[in-house]
Design a protein around this motif. Structure first.
Motif, PDB file in Angstrom:
ATOM      1  N   ASN A   1     -45.713  21.043-134.609  1.00 45.32           N
ATOM      2  CA  ASN A   1     -44.914  20.624-135.678  1.00 45.32           C
ATOM      3  C   ASN A   1     -44.221  21.709-136.527  1.00 45.32           C
ATOM      4  N   ARG A   2     -44.122  23.053-135.882  1.00 45.05           N
ATOM      5  CA  ARG A   2     -43.452  24.328-136.434  1.00 45.05           C
ATOM      6  C   ARG A   2     -42.434  24.686-135.381  1.00 45.05           C
ATOM      7  N   VAL A   3     -41.339  24.994-135.930  1.00 43.01           N
ATOM      8  CA  VAL A   3     -40.208  25.525-135.206  1.00 43.01           C
ATOM      9  C   VAL A   3     -40.187  26.943-135.108  1.00 43.01           C
ATOM     10  N   PHE A   4     -40.194  27.702-134.060  1.00 43.82           N
ATOM     11  CA  PHE A   4     -40.106  29.109-133.907  1.00 43.82           C
ATOM     12  C   PHE A   4     -38.935  29.459-133.252  1.00 43.82           C
ATOM     13  N   LEU A   5     -38.292  30.696-133.370  1.00 45.80           N
ATOM     14  CA  LEU A   5     -37.121  31.181-132.644  1.00 45.80           C
ATOM     15  C   LEU A   5     -37.933  32.220-131.856  1.00 45.80           C
ATOM     16  N   LEU A   6     -37.814  32.219-130.545  1.00 51.42           N
ATOM     17  CA  LEU A   6     -38.148  33.085-129.706  1.00 51.42           C
ATOM     18  C   LEU A   6     -37.202  33.945-129.150  1.00 51.42           C
ATOM     19  N   THR A   7     -37.347  35.411-129.432  1.00 47.62           N
ATOM     20  CA  THR A   7     -36.381  36.266-129.120  1.00 47.62           C
ATOM     21  C   THR A   7     -37.120  37.462-128.426  1.00 47.62           C
ATOM     22  N   ALA A   8     -36.275  38.682-128.158  1.00 47.08           N
ATOM     23  CA  ALA A   8     -37.029  40.115-127.938  1.00 47.08           C
ATOM     24  C   ALA A   8     -37.254  41.118-129.152  1.00 47.08           C
ATOM     25  N   ALA A   9     -38.233  41.649-128.756  1.00 38.88           N
ATOM     26  CA  ALA A   9     -38.607  42.733-130.115  1.00 38.88           C
ATOM     27  C   ALA A   9     -37.488  43.525-130.286  1.00 38.88           C
ATOM     28  N   HIS A  10     -36.546  43.916-129.262  1.00 38.25           N
ATOM     29  CA  HIS A  10     -35.424  44.986-129.490  1.00 38.25           C
ATOM     30  C   HIS A  10     -34.406  44.337-130.455  1.00 38.25           C
ATOM     31  N   VAL A  11     -34.294  42.886-130.492  1.00 35.08           N
ATOM     32  CA  VAL A  11     -33.502  41.996-131.315  1.00 35.08           C
ATOM     33  C   VAL A  11     -34.119  42.354-132.860  1.00 35.08           C
ATOM     34  N   ILE A  12     -35.438  42.159-132.671  1.00 31.84           N
ATOM     35  CA  ILE A  12     -36.157  42.200-134.081  1.00 31.84           C
ATOM     36  C   ILE A  12     -35.785  43.306-134.878  1.00 31.84           C
ATOM     37  N   ASP A  13     -35.750  44.584-133.975  1.00 25.86           N
ATOM     38  CA  ASP A  13     -35.737  45.822-134.432  1.00 25.86           C
ATOM     39  C   ASP A  13     -34.595  45.829-135.386  1.00 25.86           C
ATOM     40  N   HIS A  14     -33.663  45.136-135.419  1.00 24.90           N
ATOM     41  CA  HIS A  14     -32.418  45.100-136.022  1.00 24.90           C
ATOM     42  C   HIS A  14     -32.610  44.701-137.376  1.00 24.90           C
ATOM     43  N   TYR A  15     -33.699  44.066-137.790  1.00 19.37           N
ATOM     44  CA  TYR A  15     -34.207  43.283-138.762  1.00 19.37           C
ATOM     45  C   TYR A  15     -33.770  44.409-140.138  1.00 19.37           C
ATOM     46  N   GLU A  16     -34.221  45.586-140.302  1.00 22.71           N
ATOM     47  CA  GLU A  16     -34.166  46.351-141.300  1.00 22.71           C
ATOM     48  C   GLU A  16     -32.607  46.765-141.637  1.00 22.71           C
ATOM     49  N   ASN A  17     -31.663  46.510-140.768  1.00 29.59           N
ATOM     50  CA  ASN A  17     -30.338  46.669-140.926  1.00 29.59           C
ATOM     51  C   ASN A  17     -29.637  45.654-141.605  1.00 29.59           C
ATOM     52  N   GLY A  18     -29.999  44.465-141.827  1.00 32.73           N
ATOM     53  CA  GLY A  18     -29.420  43.293-142.552  1.00 32.73           C
ATOM     54  C   GLY A  18     -30.141  41.990-142.427  1.00 32.73           C
ATOM     55  N   ASP A  19     -29.392  40.969-142.797  1.00 34.36           N
ATOM     56  CA  ASP A  19     -29.867  39.594-142.554  1.00 34.36           C
ATOM     57  C   ASP A  19     -29.794  38.958-141.257  1.00 34.36           C
ATOM     58  N   PHE A  20     -30.648  38.358-140.532  1.00 34.24           N
ATOM     59  CA  PHE A  20     -30.217  37.495-139.394  1.00 34.24           C
ATOM     60  C   PHE A  20     -29.903  36.172-139.676  1.00 34.24           C
ATOM     61  N   LEU A  21     -28.929  35.817-138.803  1.00 34.60           N
ATOM     62  CA  LEU A  21     -28.076  34.464-138.872  1.00 34.60           C
ATOM     63  C   LEU A  21     -28.143  33.822-137.580  1.00 34.60           C
ATOM     64  N   ILE A  22     -28.357  32.532-137.431  1.00 35.52           N
ATOM     65  CA  ILE A  22     -28.102  31.481-136.418  1.00 35.52           C
ATOM     66  C   ILE A  22     -27.326  30.253-136.853  1.00 35.52           C
ATOM     67  N   PRO A  23     -26.914  29.742-135.767  1.00 35.77           N
ATOM     68  CA  PRO A  23     -26.038  28.420-136.181  1.00 35.77           C
ATOM     69  C   PRO A  23     -26.659  27.448-136.897  1.00 35.77           C
TER      70      PRO A  23
END
Length: 187
Positions: free
Chosen positions: A52-74
């Motif tokens: 009953n929880r929703v996760f976004l699975l991705t790569a760590a190299h994508v998450i590394d960009h987190y400090e550069n701004g906000d992440f957005l998805i559709p």
């Protein structure tokens, strides 16, 4: 069977993997709205529901960009911020993500983010995902929105889903056909 019959069989399997794979519909592009207000596509992820929880699975190299701004998805009407708790494989001692043998990350999306997701997207369930790592022969499908194939102009985003599929075979099968695998994946 003949080589031609084998190819027809393989084509049928690949078509089934591609057409009936809910993961492809749960794959979303991941954008980064940088502090400078520049929008960039940085990768893709898969939406999955577990307990009953929703996760976004991705790569760590994508998450590394987190400090550069906000992440957005559709989202329903526009891209929505990715909000929730994040877990990522640690940066290797070499400080090079290329040396990360896992390169995995997930975001446990909070309810506000889930409520605003694009209704045309599918969220796969744990039961839709096959995690056995020891089959004799298995068909695989991979989907994503490669950042190198995206075009961003202002806040207009053009990206496309790319799909790759194939079958696993033991090394002895390749050797019997006098073929050499094009690449090896070491985990």
């Amino acid at each position: 069977t003949s080589f031609a019959e084998g190819l027809r069989h393989l084509h049928g399997i690949i078509r089934t993997v591609v057409e009936n794979n809910p993961t492809f519909f749960a794959t979303v592009p991941v954008m980064c709205l940088r502090l400078s207000q520049q929008l960039d596509q940085i990768g893709s992820g898969v939406l999955i529901q577990i307990n009953n929880r929703v996760f976004l699975l991705t790569a760590a190299h994508v998450i590394d960009h987190y400090e550069n701004g906000d992440f957005l998805i559709p989202g329903k009407e526009r891209y929505v911020p990715v909000t929730g708790k994040c877990l990522s494989s640690p940066m290797p001692l070499s400080d090079r993500r290329l040396d990360d043998r896992l390169d995995v990350a997930c975001v446990w999306l909070d309810d506000n983010c889930v409520d605003h997701l694009d209704l045309s997207r599918v969220i796969v369930y744990r039961s839709d995902v096959y995690l056995d790592d020891s089959p004799e022969r298995f068909e695989y499908g991979f989907a994503g929105f490669p950042f190198r194939k995206s075009r961003v102009k202002g806040h207009l985003i053009k990206t496309e889903l790319c799909i790759m599929s194939g079958m696993e075979a033991k090394k002895s099968k390749y050797e019997a056909l006098k073929l050499k695998p094009k690449f090896h994946i070491v985990i």
